[in-house]
Design an enzyme around this catalytic site. Sequence first.
Site, short mmCIF file in Angstrom:
data_model
loop_
_atom_site.label_atom_id
_atom_site.label_comp_id
_atom_site.label_asym_id
_atom_site.label_seq_id
_atom_site.Cartn_x
_atom_site.Cartn_y
_atom_site.Cartn_z
N HIS A 1 0.85 -1.09 -0.02
CA HIS A 1 -0.22 0.01 -0.20
C HIS A 1 0.87 1.12 -0.03
O HIS A 1 2.32 1.27 -0.04
CB HIS A 1 -0.94 -0.04 1.17
CG HIS A 1 -0.33 0.09 2.70
ND1 HIS A 1 -0.38 -0.94 3.41
CD2 HIS A 1 0.59 1.07 3.08
CE1 HIS A 1 0.41 -0.80 4.59
NE2 HIS A 1 0.96 0.61 4.33
P1 TYD Z 1 -2.12 -2.89 7.31
O1 TYD Z 1 -1.60 -1.55 7.47
O2 TYD Z 1 -2.87 -3.39 6.18
O3 TYD Z 1 -0.91 -3.82 7.65
P2 TYD Z 1 0.47 -4.31 6.82
O4 TYD Z 1 0.41 -2.92 5.86
O5 TYD Z 1 1.54 -4.47 7.84
O6 TYD Z 1 0.14 -5.51 6.30
O7 TYD Z 1 -2.96 -3.08 8.75
C1 TYD Z 1 -3.57 -4.36 9.11
C2 TYD Z 1 -4.78 -4.00 9.87
O8 TYD Z 1 -4.36 -3.48 11.20
C3 TYD Z 1 -5.78 -3.24 9.38
O9 TYD Z 1 -7.17 -3.81 9.44
C4 TYD Z 1 -5.65 -1.94 9.75
C5 TYD Z 1 -5.19 -2.32 11.13
N1 TYD Z 1 -4.26 -1.30 11.93
C6 TYD Z 1 -4.72 -0.49 12.89
O10 TYD Z 1 -5.73 -0.58 13.60
N2 TYD Z 1 -3.74 0.42 13.54
C7 TYD Z 1 -2.47 0.44 12.78
O11 TYD Z 1 -1.88 1.60 13.73
C8 TYD Z 1 -2.10 -0.09 11.73
C9 TYD Z 1 -0.83 0.07 11.16
C10 TYD Z 1 -3.01 -1.05 11.22
#
Ligand code: TYD
Length: 140
Positions: free
Chosen positions: A52
């Site tokens: 992302h």
């Molecule tokens: P995501 O940013 O998609 O994870 P990554 O990029 O590391 O694979 O986040 C995964 C899930 O966690 C998504 O449902 C959002 C949640 N999340 C939070 O609630 N707070 C946060 O600070 C982060 C980074 C993610």
Amino acid sequence: MTVTDCRLISLPRLDDARGSLSFVESGNHIPFEIKRVYYLYHVPLGVERGAHAHKQLEQLIIAISGSFEIELDDGHEKARFYMNSPDQGLYISRMNWRSLSNFSDDAVCMVLASEPYSEDDYFRNYEEFLAAVTENRTNG
Ligand code: TYD
């Protein structure tokens, strides 16, 4: 903002017979105020995280333990970084697509972020990200 705005930052490191200590100060070692800290761990073999971009968020990513790889893509250029040292942080500016992969068993990926969590700040679709990059550049 492009991958050339992103860079590895060497953090202070104090070594003595008791071990090592590193630290990060907002505005001193990194160009943003830290409003959130999160960390990834227990990432299974072969899994990719990230995939992302953020509209406004700036981040510093540190391999607190173990190792992993980060690929950055600003829509034109790509760069790859191998993270395996707790005294190095990768600064990622806004509007860079990032993918994290090849996590070792013991990897802990700590992220210092400039804003609280907001789903509205994400591009999760690569085509939408590319369209926004093109529009930004067209509008100067
Ligand atoms: P995501 O940013 O998609 O994870 P990554 O990029 O590391 O694979 O986040 C995964 C899930 O966690 C998504 O449902 C959002 C949640 N999340 C939070 O609630 N707070 C946060 O600070 C982060 C980074 C993610």
